[in-house]
Design a protein around this motif. Structure first.
Motif, PDB file in Angstrom:
ATOM      1  N   PHE A   1     -56.398 -26.050-103.686  1.00 58.64           N
ATOM      2  CA  PHE A   1     -57.310 -26.945-104.403  1.00 58.64           C
ATOM      3  C   PHE A   1     -58.440 -26.172-105.088  1.00 58.64           C
ATOM      4  CE2 PHE A   1     -55.356 -29.822-101.278  1.00 58.64           C
ATOM      5  CZ  PHE A   1     -54.851 -30.783-102.143  1.00 58.64           C
ATOM      6  N   GLY A   2     -58.040 -25.182-105.880  1.00 51.51           N
ATOM      7  CA  GLY A   2     -59.009 -24.458-106.694  1.00 51.51           C
ATOM      8  C   GLY A   2     -59.562 -23.192-106.076  1.00 51.51           C
ATOM      9  N   ASP A   3     -59.368 -22.980-104.796  1.00 46.22           N
ATOM     10  CA  ASP A   3     -59.850 -21.762-104.139  1.00 46.22           C
ATOM     11  C   ASP A   3     -58.973 -20.591-104.577  1.00 46.22           C
ATOM     12  OD1 ASP A   3     -60.365 -19.640-102.356  1.00 46.22           O
ATOM     13  OD2 ASP A   3     -60.966 -21.026-100.772  1.00 46.22           O
ATOM     14  N   LEU A   4     -59.594 -19.548-105.118  1.00 49.62           N
ATOM     15  CA  LEU A   4     -58.834 -18.417-105.667  1.00 49.62           C
ATOM     16  C   LEU A   4     -58.742 -17.218-104.722  1.00 49.62           C
ATOM     17  CD1 LEU A   4     -60.078 -18.338-109.381  1.00 49.62           C
ATOM     18  CD2 LEU A   4     -58.169 -19.597-108.386  1.00 49.62           C
ATOM     19  N   THR A   5     -59.078 -17.402-103.451  1.00 51.56           N
ATOM     20  CA  THR A   5     -59.085 -16.284-102.508  1.00 51.56           C
ATOM     21  C   THR A   5     -57.725 -15.590-102.445  1.00 51.56           C
ATOM     22  OG1 THR A   5     -60.794 -17.348-101.171  1.00 51.56           O
ATOM     23  CG2 THR A   5     -59.528 -15.585-100.138  1.00 51.56           C
ATOM     24  N   ALA A   6     -56.675 -16.352-102.236  1.00 50.32           N
ATOM     25  CA  ALA A   6     -55.339 -15.761-102.131  1.00 50.32           C
ATOM     26  C   ALA A   6     -54.865 -15.232-103.486  1.00 50.32           C
ATOM     27  CB  ALA A   6     -54.346 -16.788-101.583  1.00 50.32           C
ATOM     28  N   TYR A   7     -55.194 -15.941-104.547  1.00 52.88           N
ATOM     29  CA  TYR A   7     -54.818 -15.496-105.895  1.00 52.88           C
ATOM     30  C   TYR A   7     -55.448 -14.135-106.204  1.00 52.88           C
ATOM     31  CZ  TYR A   7     -54.507 -15.503-111.023  1.00 52.88           C
ATOM     32  OH  TYR A   7     -54.257 -15.174-112.334  1.00 52.88           O
ATOM     33  N   ARG A   8     -56.657 -13.959-105.721  1.00 51.32           N
ATOM     34  CA  ARG A   8     -57.402 -12.715-105.971  1.00 51.32           C
ATOM     35  C   ARG A   8     -56.796 -11.529-105.206  1.00 51.32           C
ATOM     36  NH1 ARG A   8     -63.853 -12.116-105.596  1.00 51.32           N
ATOM     37  NH2 ARG A   8     -63.642 -14.199-106.422  1.00 51.32           N
ATOM     38  N   THR A   9     -56.232 -11.795-104.059  1.00 54.03           N
ATOM     39  CA  THR A   9     -55.832 -10.701-103.173  1.00 54.03           C
ATOM     40  C   THR A   9     -54.328 -10.436-103.126  1.00 54.03           C
ATOM     41  OG1 THR A   9     -55.777 -12.242-101.294  1.00 54.03           O
ATOM     42  CG2 THR A   9     -57.838 -11.029-101.680  1.00 54.03           C
ATOM     43  N   ARG A  10     -53.507 -11.354-103.675  1.00 50.65           N
ATOM     44  CA  ARG A  10     -52.061 -11.202-103.542  1.00 50.65           C
ATOM     45  C   ARG A  10     -51.408 -11.209-104.922  1.00 50.65           C
ATOM     46  NH1 ARG A  10     -50.111 -14.491 -98.216  1.00 50.65           N
ATOM     47  NH2 ARG A  10     -48.494 -12.887 -98.384  1.00 50.65           N
ATOM     48  N   GLU A  11     -50.774 -10.121-105.274  1.00 48.80           N
ATOM     49  CA  GLU A  11     -50.184  -9.943-106.602  1.00 48.80           C
ATOM     50  C   GLU A  11     -49.090 -10.970-106.878  1.00 48.80           C
ATOM     51  OE1 GLU A  11     -49.248  -8.314-110.336  1.00 48.80           O
ATOM     52  OE2 GLU A  11     -50.929  -7.775-109.034  1.00 48.80           O
ATOM     53  N   ASN A  12     -48.302 -11.315-105.855  1.00 46.22           N
ATOM     54  CA  ASN A  12     -47.142 -12.191-106.071  1.00 46.22           C
ATOM     55  C   ASN A  12     -47.452 -13.659-105.806  1.00 46.22           C
ATOM     56  OD1 ASN A  12     -47.411 -12.106-103.289  1.00 46.22           O
ATOM     57  ND2 ASN A  12     -45.196 -11.994-102.895  1.00 46.22           N
ATOM     58  N   TYR A  13     -48.728 -14.020-105.897  1.00 46.84           N
ATOM     59  CA  TYR A  13     -49.176 -15.378-105.580  1.00 46.84           C
ATOM     60  C   TYR A  13     -49.339 -16.193-106.864  1.00 46.84           C
ATOM     61  CZ  TYR A  13     -52.258 -18.964-103.387  1.00 46.84           C
ATOM     62  OH  TYR A  13     -52.829 -20.117-102.916  1.00 46.84           O
ATOM     63  N   ALA A  14     -48.733 -17.373-106.905  1.00 47.54           N
ATOM     64  CA  ALA A  14     -48.916 -18.331-107.992  1.00 47.54           C
ATOM     65  C   ALA A  14     -49.417 -19.640-107.383  1.00 47.54           C
ATOM     66  CB  ALA A  14     -47.619 -18.557-108.746  1.00 47.54           C
ATOM     67  N   MET A  15     -50.039 -20.470-108.194  1.00 48.44           N
ATOM     68  CA  MET A  15     -50.625 -21.692-107.655  1.00 48.44           C
ATOM     69  C   MET A  15     -50.631 -22.811-108.691  1.00 48.44           C
ATOM     70  SD  MET A  15     -54.632 -20.449-107.633  1.00 48.44           S
ATOM     71  CE  MET A  15     -55.360 -22.047-107.225  1.00 48.44           C
ATOM     72  N   GLN A  16     -50.572 -24.043-108.186  1.00 50.74           N
ATOM     73  CA  GLN A  16     -50.725 -25.183-109.070  1.00 50.74           C
ATOM     74  C   GLN A  16     -52.147 -25.181-109.625  1.00 50.74           C
ATOM     75  OE1 GLN A  16     -50.079 -28.517-106.330  1.00 50.74           O
ATOM     76  NE2 GLN A  16     -52.259 -28.978-106.367  1.00 50.74           N
ATOM     77  N   CYS A  17     -52.305 -25.719-110.805  1.00 49.21           N
ATOM     78  CA  CYS A  17     -53.628 -25.709-111.420  1.00 49.21           C
ATOM     79  C   CYS A  17     -53.710 -26.785-112.486  1.00 49.21           C
ATOM     80  CB  CYS A  17     -53.912 -24.341-112.053  1.00 49.21           C
ATOM     81  SG  CYS A  17     -52.910 -24.013-113.535  1.00 49.21           S
TER      82      CYS A  17
END
Length: 315
Positions: A156-172
Motif C-alpha cells: 500500500f505505497g510503502d517502498l521499503t521492499a522496492y528500494r532494497t530488492r532488485e527483483n521486486y515489483a508492486m501494484q501501484c
C-alpha cells in the motif's frame, strides 16, 4: 408576535433543512485523484448549486460501496468493477460520473530490469506485491499465469521492499508510487493494467437507485458541481492542490503537481474531448461485465444500462 415568531422558526428550519449537509465519501486520502471533488468545494461550485457538500477522506479497506448501499452516505467513490459486483449481489448502486477513463492501476518494477511490457513481469522470476483475488489480479493470472512470480501482500505505497530488492515489483497507481520511486532515486518502469486489456472506469461517483429517484434534483446539482469542479481541476489544479495539502501533508507540493500532470491523459481522452469529462458508455460497462463473468467474479447477469445514468449538464 407569537405567530410571527413561529413562522420565523419554521422558515429557519426549512432553510436549515434545505442546506442539510451532503456527504461524498472518498475511498482514499485527499490526493489529485480526487482533485475535482475538492475543486468544486474550493471554487464554490457546490454552493452555487445551493448545496452544502462535505468531501470525506477514506483509507485502506473502507467499504465505500457498502456505506452507500446501506444509506450511511448518499454519495461515494468506487471503482467500476466494485459497482458491477455490488449490482450482481442485488445492491442498487448507480454510477453518475467516471473520472478516470483509463484505469490508473499498474504494476511498477525497476527500469533496470529491462522489461518491455507487462507480460515480462510474469515471464521472469521475481516477487510481485499485490492484492491477490481482486478482479484485476484474477485477470492477470488468467492471461499471464503466476508460475514465475511469488505473490506477496501489497505494501500500500510503502517502498521499503522496492528500494532494497532488485527483483521486486508492486501494484501501484501510476500517478503515485512511480513518482515516489523517482524521488528516492530509483527509476521505475510502470505498466498500465489497462494496456493488458482490463480497463474499468475508476474514481466513479455513485449513489443508490432509490436515492436518485427520491432526490433527483439534488443529484443533478451534485453532478453539475462535480463536472465543473473536475473541469477546473484538470485545467488548473494549483489552488486545489494547496487546499488538499492542508488535509494531507504526506505528499509535498511538487508531488501534488506531478501527480495531477500524470493523471491528466487518463482523465481527458479523445472520448471526453468529444463527449465531456465523466462520460460513460453502455459498451464499456458491457465489456467489464463480460470480463467479470468470465473470471467468475460474478455469477448473475447485470444489465449494462442499469449501471449508470448520464445527468451531466449538456454543453
Amino acid at each position: 408576535m407569537r405567530l410571527l415568531g413561529a413562522m420565523a422558526a419554521i422558515l429557519l428550519g426549512m432553510s436549515a433543512w434545505a442546506q442539510a449537509q451532503i456527504t461524498i465519501q472518498l475511498n482514499w486520502k485527499p490526493e489529485p485523484q480526487f482533485g475535482g471533488f475538492y475543486s468544486a468545494q474550493v471554487n464554490g461550485d457546490y454552493k452555487a448549486q445551493g448545496l452544502d457538500v462535505s468531501v470525506e477522506p477514506g483509507g485502506a479497506g473502507l467499504p465505500t460501496v457498502q456505506m452507500v448501499a446501506a444509506g450511511r452516505v448518499p454519495f461515494g467513490i468506487v471503482s467500476g468493477d466494485e459497482l458491477v459486483i455490488a449490482r450482481s449481489k442485488g445492491l442498487d448502486i448507480v454510477a453518475l460520473f467516471a473520472v478516470y477513463q483509463t484505469n490508473p492501476q499498474g504494476i511498477m518494477t525497476r527500469a533496470s530490469r529491462g522489461f518491455k511490457d507487462i507480460g515480462d513481469v510474469f515471464g521472469q522470476k521475481g516477487i510481485l506485491a499485490m492484492q491477490k483475488g481482486l478482479p484485476y489480479a484474477l485477470y492477470l493470472e488468467k492471461k499471464y499465469g503466476f508460475d514465475n512470480v511469488d505473490i506477496v501482500p501489497s505494501p500500500f505505497g510503502d517502498l521499503t521492499a522496492y528500494r532494497t530488492r532488485e527483483n521486486y515489483a508492486m501494484q501501484c497507481f501510476v500517478t503515485s508510487e512511480p513518482l515516489a520511486a523517482k524521488k528516492i532515486g530509483i527509476e521505475p518502469k510502470t505498466f498500465l493494467i489497462a494496456d493488458a486489456g482490463y480497463n474499468p472506469y475508476t474514481t466513479v461517483l455513485v449513489t443508490r437507485g432509490d436515492y436518485l429517484k427520491s432526490h433527483d434534483a439534488e443529484v443533478k446539482k451534485v453532478v453539475a458541481a462535480v463536472a465543473k469542479g473536475w473541469r477546473s481541476y484538470v485545467d488548473n489544479p494549483s489552488t486545489t492542490n494547496e487546499f488538499m495539502r492542508t488535509l494531507n501533508s504526506s505528499m509535498d507540493a511538487e508531488t501534488y503537481k506531478a501527480s495531477a500532470d500524470a493523471q491528466k491523459p487518463l482523465i481527458e481522452t479523445d472520448e471526453t474531448k468529444t463527449n465531456g469529462l465523466g462520460v460513460m458508455t453502455k459498451e464499456r460497462w458491457k465489456s467489464l461485465i463480460d470480463q467479470l463473468a468470465g473470471l467468475k467474479v460474478i455469477d448473475k447477469t447485470v444489465e449494462p444500462e442499469s449501471c449508470f445514468v448520464d445527468l451531466r449538464p449538456k454543453p
